[in-house]
Design a protein around this motif. Structure first.
Motif, PDB file in Angstrom:
ATOM      1  N   MET A 183       0.651  -1.230   0.104  1.00 24.24           N
ATOM      2  CA  MET A 183      -0.014  -0.010  -0.003  1.00 24.24           C
ATOM      3  C   MET A 183       0.772   1.185   0.133  1.00 24.24           C
ATOM      4  O   MET A 183       0.585   2.206  -0.566  1.00 24.24           O
ATOM      5  N   SER A 184       1.861   1.183   0.750  1.00 28.83           N
ATOM      6  CA  SER A 184       2.871   2.382   0.855  1.00 28.83           C
ATOM      7  C   SER A 184       3.508   2.895  -0.552  1.00 28.83           C
ATOM      8  O   SER A 184       3.806   3.946  -0.986  1.00 28.83           O
ATOM      9  N   ARG A 185       3.510   1.660  -1.361  1.00 26.78           N
ATOM     10  CA  ARG A 185       4.189   1.854  -2.625  1.00 26.78           C
ATOM     11  C   ARG A 185       3.012   2.449  -3.889  1.00 26.78           C
ATOM     12  O   ARG A 185       3.788   3.136  -4.740  1.00 26.78           O
ATOM     13  N   ARG A 186       1.878   2.372  -3.366  1.00 26.62           N
ATOM     14  CA  ARG A 186       1.031   3.077  -4.105  1.00 26.62           C
ATOM     15  C   ARG A 186       0.535   4.505  -3.847  1.00 26.62           C
ATOM     16  O   ARG A 186      -0.188   5.314  -4.316  1.00 26.62           O
ATOM     17  N   SER A 187       0.863   4.771  -2.443  1.00 30.48           N
ATOM     18  CA  SER A 187       0.356   6.293  -1.893  1.00 30.48           C
ATOM     19  C   SER A 187       1.200   7.227  -2.272  1.00 30.48           C
ATOM     20  O   SER A 187       2.367   7.023  -2.757  1.00 30.48           O
TER      21      SER A 187
END
Length: 229
Positions: A225-229
């Protein structure tokens, strides 16, 4: 009633039956988690989900209740009564579904959220399978990981509480560290299957493995998720 025969001292047939029952219960627990999570996301109002993670003290309260309730569920799952064992496992599955609800909701509503959740699930299964294979095929005793897991667990709880109170983001490296801690927990819990449990404790054993899998899934999902935020 549970038998008092340790798996390590049982026959090969009894060992095979114990392992089969344990991993069957792990698989059924995962399927039950998916079912309960789906129902919760469809029935719980968005405002309630937002309140769970929108207020720092509410989330700390949820984590505290989860921790205490999970200890109770674990104790029930090792009871002499088979009914109590299953009640403990079922209760823990519901607890996991509740605490996962905000993050699954956020992930599902991100761009490509369905793929993110699927990728996290596949990575979790692959890592669990690999770690389980290492624990079963290696002659190494992984009991030394117990103290590492306990110390790491308390440190992580302290950091999570501090992060929630003071409002700082724990970041990517914390999630990576928790993936390593969850991996160590899987190795430790798998080695316990051979050395600690009796042949009648497959429900309790499956709960511990399920808990480690869910911890691993949580932080793999956070990383993706952090890679997409």
């Amino acid at each position: 009633m549970m038998t008092d025969v340790l798996v390590a001292h049982s026959s090969e047939v009894e060992k095979a039956a114990f392992y089969r029952k344990t991993y069957l219960h792990v698989a059924l627990s995962i399927l039950a988690f998916i079912g309960v999570e789906t129902v919760l996301l469809k029935t719980v109002p968005v405002e309630v989900i937002a309140m769970m993670f929108g207020q720092k003290y509410t989330w700390l309260l949820i984590i505290g209740v989860f921790w205490l309730a999970s200890m109770l569920a674990s104790k029930w799952s090792l009871s002499q009564s088979r009914t109590t064992q299953y009640f403990g496992l079922g209760f823990y599955i519901v607890l996991e579904a509740v605490i996962f609800m905000p993050m699954i909701y956020i992930a599902a509503n991100m761009q490509g959220g369905g793929n993110i959740i699927f990728q996290a699930a596949m990575l979790t299964i692959a890592m669990f399978a690999g770690l389980s294979a290492v624990a079963f095929t290696s002659k190494r005793d992984f009991s030394f990981l117990r103290n590492i897991i306990i110390i790491g667990g308390f440190l992580s709880i302290g950091l999570i509480v501090a992060g929630a109170i003071f409002g700082f983001n724990l970041g990517l490296w914390f999630s990576v560290g928790m993936v390593l801690l969850a991996s160590a927990s899987i190795l430790y819990e798998t080695s316990k299957l051979k050395n600690v449990y009796t042949t009648g404790q497959y429900v309790g054993a499956s709960l511990q493995l399920f808990a480690s899998i869910m911890l691993l899934f949580w932080y793999i999902l956070r990383i993706l998720m952090s890679r997409r935020s």
